[in-house]
Design a protein around this motif. Structure first.
Motif, PDB file in Angstrom:
ATOM      1  N   SER A  29       0.973  -1.143   0.079  1.00 52.40           N
ATOM      2  CA  SER A  29      -0.175   0.066  -0.138  1.00 52.40           C
ATOM      3  C   SER A  29       0.833   1.354  -0.054  1.00 52.40           C
ATOM      4  N   LEU A  30       0.087   2.335  -0.498  1.00 52.88           N
ATOM      5  CA  LEU A  30       0.903   3.458  -0.468  1.00 52.88           C
ATOM      6  C   LEU A  30       1.405   4.095   1.100  1.00 52.88           C
ATOM      7  N   ASN A  31       0.380   3.646   1.947  1.00 52.01           N
ATOM      8  CA  ASN A  31       0.650   3.967   3.269  1.00 52.01           C
ATOM      9  C   ASN A  31       2.021   3.473   3.806  1.00 52.01           C
ATOM     10  N   MET A  32       2.343   2.195   3.417  1.00 49.85           N
ATOM     11  CA  MET A  32       3.592   1.633   3.841  1.00 49.85           C
ATOM     12  C   MET A  32       4.866   2.463   3.423  1.00 49.85           C
ATOM     13  N   SER A  34       4.735   5.619   2.782  1.00 48.24           N
ATOM     14  CA  SER A  34       4.926   6.941   3.471  1.00 48.24           C
ATOM     15  C   SER A  34       5.463   6.733   5.120  1.00 48.24           C
ATOM     16  N   THR A  35       5.217   5.543   5.575  1.00 47.79           N
ATOM     17  CA  THR A  35       5.563   5.249   7.091  1.00 47.79           C
ATOM     18  C   THR A  35       6.938   4.421   7.378  1.00 47.79           C
TER      19      THR A  35
END
Length: 75
Positions: A29-32, A34-35
């Motif tokens: 995911s894109l969230n991964m 960014s974090t």
């Protein structure tokens, strides 16, 4: 710090490179991006199976490449 962040931090501290494999499929995911502090992204091979009928796929691929370059993440 969540479990994934801690695991990535521990692996990198021990000298391992950390990457997302098959980005664009499954649970990536894109969230991964960014974090987690990753070293590289490996794209799912389906991104490379684009023909003239799949213009949307080309735009997605171009966007992912631009994003990775902006984050200084090798692909």
């Amino acid at each position: 710090m969540n479990i994934a962040d801690k695991l990535v931090q521990d692996l990198r501290a021990k000298g391992f490179k950390v990457l997302i494999d098959d980005f664009g499929s499954g649970y990536s995911s894109l969230n991964m991006l960014s974090t987690l502090k990753l070293d590289a992204i490996k794209l799912d091979a389906k991104f490379l199976q684009i023909d003239s009928e799949h213009q949307r796929g080309i735009h997605v691929l171009e966007s992912v490449i631009t994003m990775a370059k902006g984050m200084s993440l090798p692909m």
